[in-house]
Design an enzyme around this catalytic site. Structure first.
Site: not given
Length: 354
Positions: A252, A333
């Site tokens: 991504d 994260d």
């Protein structure tokens, strides 16, 4: 696509995404993977993962993720990863697309989770294929209402998201008896078979490009769909895949940003200048493909180094399992919880693929 390498793990891999990542990294002109960066980052990532005791169980610990694993959860995950793309905004702060949900402001991926959870709580079965496949059940305007923003900016590519919903609903109704569960069962506990089924049947997951005249595949959303199911079900039941370690990281824009911050990848002066000026990189362009492909191979290299550290560490039980999925989840994260990383340049591409 020829691979001139003696790398046995690569040659034995059944996943074309890994082979594409290697091919892209070896032909990259503006993105470089640093061996020193891999070693340094592997040390810091490993120590952080041990402290957090990172595992598949972490997936359910996120506030907006389902806590129960059943067939309805599969519907939820499928809808989320069907639409898991293009959350970056040209606006900052209070102006960007966001959802106020349970007293919290949700942006990025979490805004999508909030949208879907809000719709379900309001009585709209937005994750049920028999419902969202038919305009007689829910109109395009009704779907737009589901995605209503708490700010002045609507979610990026809303029309494309509606198109993805309609296409997927139609495929599920016509080919899989109205449930992605049947697609999973057809794969017979093989994530590689499931990956092929997804790519062959759902056009919006066909994340492919051409580099140096060769087709390369990146399959971000298809792979993260499989990974989310595996993590949610803790590798059991509908989440059991005997070949799950074949899955790569999910290319991504956020993970490459973190890899850049960690010194794992670096950019040419020209590319860095483009990123700093927020120049739009077209989907499938050489620079975009290089960033994503090098990220895939860089995470593979990180995984291998950390696996060796686990084997040598007496405290290896602190990380019960390590593969590219766990490592990607952790890095993502780590990036989204760190403002210093979020403020670094990242590549901007408007695409339904990530």
């Amino acid at each position: 696509m020829e691979l001139s390498t003696n790398d046995k793990e690569l040659q034995n891999s059944l996943n074309p995404v890994l082979k594409s990542g290697y091919f892209i990294s070896k032909n990259s002109l503006d993105v470089t993977i640093s061996s020193e960066g891999i070693e340094n980052a592997s040390n810091s990532l490993y120590e952080m993962m041990k402290i957090k005791k990172y595992s598949t169980l972490t997936w359910k610990q996120h506030d907006l993720h389902p806590k129960i694993a059943n067939e309805k959860t599969i519907d939820w995950i499928f809808m989320i990863d069907l639409l898991n793309f293009s959350f970056w905004s040209e606006k900052d702060g209070s102006e960007r697309f966001a959802i106020l949900y349970e007293g919290k402001k949700c942006v990025g991926y979490w805004s999508l989770c909030a949208v879907i959870n809000r719709a379900i709580e309001e009585g709209t079965p937005i994750t049920t294929p028999s419902y969202y496949s038919s305009e007689s059940n829910i109109s395009d305007q009704d779907i737009r209402h589901v995605f209503r923003s708490s700010t002045q900016e609507e979610i990026p590519l809303l029309n494309e998201r509606i198109k993805c919903i309609r296409e997927a609903g139609k495929v599920l109704m016509e080919k899989f008896e109205g449930s992605f569960v049947n697609c999973i069962k057809k794969a017979n506990k093989s994530c590689m078979k499931l990956l092929n089924l997804i790519i062959e049947n759902f056009n919006s997951f066909k994340d492919e490009a051409i580099l140096n005249g060769e087709k390369v595949v990146l399959y971000k959303r298809a792979q993260i769909l499989i990974a989310d199911i595996w993590a949610c079900f803790d590798g059991k039941g509908l989440g059991e895949f005997h070949d799950i370690d074949e899955i790569t990281m999910f290319a991504d824009y956020r993970v490459p940003q973190a890899l850049y911050s960690l010194g794992v990848i670096s950019y040419s002066k020209n590319l860095l200048k483009m990123l700093e000026s927020a120049t739009l990189l077209p989907n499938g362009s050489r620079l975009e493909v290089e960033i994503r492909g090098c990220s895939i191979w860089a995470v593979e290299l990180l995984k291998r180094v950390i696996q060796k550290k686990i084997e040598q560490d007496k405290e290896h039980e602190a990380i019960p399992i390590l593969n590219a999925i766990i490592l990607d989840f952790f890095i993502w994260d780590f990036a989204t919880e760190n403002d210093e990383i979020l403020n670094l340049p990242f590549h901007r591409t408007r695409s339904i693929y990530y």
